[in-house]
Design a protein around this motif. Structure first.
Motif, PDB file in Angstrom:
ATOM      1  N   LEU A 103       0.853  -1.189   0.000  1.00 24.54           N
ATOM      2  CA  LEU A 103       0.000   0.000   0.000  1.00 24.54           C
ATOM      3  C   LEU A 103       0.887   1.236   0.000  1.00 24.54           C
ATOM      4  N   LEU A 104       0.506   2.229  -0.770  1.00 18.65           N
ATOM      5  CA  LEU A 104       1.206   3.508  -0.818  1.00 18.65           C
ATOM      6  C   LEU A 104       0.329   4.537  -0.103  1.00 18.65           C
ATOM      7  N   TYR A 105       0.934   5.309   0.799  1.00 15.00           N
ATOM      8  CA  TYR A 105       0.151   6.263   1.598  1.00 15.00           C
ATOM      9  C   TYR A 105       0.911   7.574   1.776  1.00 15.00           C
ATOM     10  N   LEU A 137      -3.139   3.482  -3.720  1.00  9.84           N
ATOM     11  CA  LEU A 137      -2.676   4.669  -3.002  1.00  9.84           C
ATOM     12  C   LEU A 137      -3.815   5.284  -2.223  1.00  9.84           C
ATOM     13  N   VAL A 138      -3.549   5.652  -0.966  1.00 12.76           N
ATOM     14  CA  VAL A 138      -4.504   6.438  -0.180  1.00 12.76           C
ATOM     15  C   VAL A 138      -3.850   7.775   0.154  1.00 12.76           C
ATOM     16  N   LYS A 187      -6.962   3.527  -9.071  1.00 11.84           N
ATOM     17  CA  LYS A 187      -6.160   2.947  -7.998  1.00 11.84           C
ATOM     18  C   LYS A 187      -5.808   3.951  -6.912  1.00 11.84           C
ATOM     19  N   THR A 188      -6.591   5.060  -6.835  1.00 13.50           N
ATOM     20  CA  THR A 188      -6.311   6.118  -5.861  1.00 13.50           C
ATOM     21  C   THR A 188      -7.567   6.480  -5.073  1.00 13.50           C
ATOM     22  N   PHE A 189      -7.449   6.524  -3.752  1.00 16.57           N
ATOM     23  CA  PHE A 189      -8.541   6.942  -2.879  1.00 16.57           C
ATOM     24  C   PHE A 189      -8.073   8.146  -2.064  1.00 16.57           C
ATOM     25  N   ILE A 190      -8.814   9.263  -2.174  1.00 12.44           N
ATOM     26  CA  ILE A 190      -8.513  10.492  -1.437  1.00 12.44           C
ATOM     27  C   ILE A 190      -9.657  10.752  -0.458  1.00 12.44           C
TER      28      ILE A 190
END
Length: 516
Positions: A103-105, A137-138, A187-190
């Motif tokens: 996971l990328l954060y 990514l979050v 693939k990105t959650f903001i």
């Protein structure tokens, strides 16, 4: 995550402004270079930060390992040692090579309606990392932390423009800025802390809070008796944002938020706890994640210690010892600045490494190491050879300060203009897609060295356990999955056997029918 995680912290402390002797001060809310006895502000001593924080330098060996795993050149910010230190970056590369996922954060503490260049740097790096590794990514918008910090700084008083709603408004404007940098919505959650907090995320927050005492928080961040309790407890939110188990929906598993009383959503998803996390951030955020790393393996469902890769600060226009700050318009190039504003700020305020006169500069040459225009080019100019030639020519006196500034102005004007064009296309519908909790689409390493032991096993809601959660150590220490997961797999196997038996009986009956 505080704004300093993705750019410049607040303005230099008052004692620095007053030029009183002081040691350099680096924490999540303050960044100031050392002030000597003569009142001169020195550049940030990053070697000392490595020693003080106990982190490791990012070496050429790490870059070579990175290139071997990705098959691509290291990002310019790594090549130029602007991302310069790490914790366990080598281990995250090993895990990705072996198991194919992490996971990328990262995050942003919204303190104004427009980000500046310093804020964009870690996001640009994070975007490249996401693309190279094809991982989820979050991005955490810590609107709550910015409110708590600002009110604490104002000694508990509520000032105009500093209410929770104001910081939520800043968060939305900054989200538009972040999206405009080119992230992939699949693939990105903001998310905004004010809007998202709850469910499995808050369960992790509560558990993490129980492991940190006031004395430990005070020791890590310097909190005193007058610090509001919200700011003291905030660290748990920023820490558990690094846990994949805080976001089950992103992996196709159910979360639990009222009024959804689905029992499958209530239970923890232990397999998610095995997925490691990489956090790109500025080094001032390291104290948060030092606390996190000390406790992540003590959770009820132990999580691996997150890895960090940490950057330097993009210096303020005024030069060494400070950095861009949203509270000082003349210290920063904002992403909302016009071409003329960019040109004016660079020409008027950018600290020069050149000599006092053209004659002296031609004879003695300039110093690109302290020249702000050259520093900005080192962040945004892609071509290594061109950057090296500029430095050589400046040192030789072949390029004047005005010419270096003109080159910088052109690069920044082009960067900001392209950004603005993309931002104009960020509609409310686009924002909703990035901010909607949903299963993200990512592949990771398509050819991991070690096969995923539980690939395709069913989760508690019948959905597939996410790739990367089924690697070594997933679903329990022995890698066999949790008791509930093993039970669900057996039920699915029995169901499949019954369906096969029914199919076989139907086929046999069809074959037994007489031909007409």
């Amino acid at each position: 995550m505080a704004s300093e995680a993705v750019g410049a912290p607040p303005a230099v402390n008052k004692e620095v402004d007053e030029r009183k002797p002081a040691k350099q001060k680096i924490d999540p809310w303050n960044v100031a270079g050392e002030v000597d006895d003569s009142g001169n502000v020195k550049a940030i001593d990053y070697d000392r930060l490595i020693e003080d924080f106990g982190v490791q330098p990012l070496t050429q060996a790490h870059l070579e390992r990175f290139e071997k795993v990705t098959g691509k050149p290291a990002h310019r910010l790594m090549r130029r040692k602007l991302f310069f230190s790490h914790r366990d970056f080598d281990k995250i590369l090993d895990y990705y090579e072996q198991h194919g996922q992490f996971l990328l954060y990262t995050g942003r503490g919204p303190s104004s309606g427009s980000m500046h260049l310093g804020h964009t740097v870690p996001f640009l790096f994070t975007k490249e990392i996401q693309e190279l590794f094809d991982v989820p990514l979050v991005i955490m918008m810590t609107d709550d932390e910015k409110f708590l910090y600002t009110r604490n700084k104002n000694e508990g008083s509520m000032k105009k423009g500093a209410a929770p709603d104001d910081f939520l408004d800043y968060a939305y404007e900054n989200i538009k800025d972040i999206i405009a940098l080119g992230f992939d919505p699949k693939k990105t959650f903001i998310y905004s802390d004010y809007e998202f907090m709850g469910g499995h995320f808050y369960r992790n927050v509560s558990e993490f809070e129980s492991m940190v005492t006031y004395n430990q928080a005070s020791g890590a961040f310097g909190f005193g008796e007058s610090t509001n309790i919200g700011l003291i407890s905030f660290m748990a939110k920023q820490c558990v944002a690094a846990f994949p188990s805080s976001y089950p929906e992103l992996f196709g598993l159910p979360d639990y938020r009222a009024p959804d009383f689905d029992q499958a959503g209530k239970r923890r998803h232990k397999a998610l706890a095995s997925i490691p996390c990489l956090i790109p951030c500025a080094i001032d955020q390291e104290p948060y994640f030092r606390v996190l790393r000390d406790r992540s393996e003590r959770m009820v469902d132990p999580h691996p210690k997150p890895a960090l890769i940490m950057s330097k600060f993009l210096t303020a226009l005024q030069g060494p010892g400070g950095k861009m700050s949203a509270s000082d318009p003349n210290s920063a190039i904002f992403m909302s600045d016009t071409p003329n504003q960019i040109k004016s700020k660079i020409n008027k305020h950018a600290f020069s490494g050149g000599q006092q006169t053209e004659e002296e500069h031609r004879r003695l040459g300039g110093n690109p190491d302290v020249d702000v225009a050259f520093t900005y080019l080192s962040y945004f100019l892609e071509d290594d050879k061109e950057l090296e030639d500029l430095a050589k020519q400046y040192r030789a006196g072949e390029i004047l300060t005005g010419e270096m500034k003109a080159k910088c102005v052109g690069e920044l004007q082009n960067f900001v203009a392209a950004f603005k064009e993309r931002r104009d296309s960020v509609t409310p519908e686009v924002m909703r897609e990035f901010m909607r909790p949903r299963k993200l689409e990512f592949v990771g390493n398509p050819n991991p060295i070690k096969p995923k032991a539980a690939e395709g096993a069913s989760g508690s809601n019948g959905s597939a356990v996410p790739s990367g959660a089924a690697g070594e150590g997933a679903g329990g220490k022995d890698g066999r999955g949790t008791k509930g997961e093993r039970k669900a797999a057996k039920l699915a196997e029995k169901k499949a056997e019954k369906e096969a038996e029914k199919l076989a009986l139907r086929q046999k009956a069809e074959e037994a029918k007489p031909e007409v």
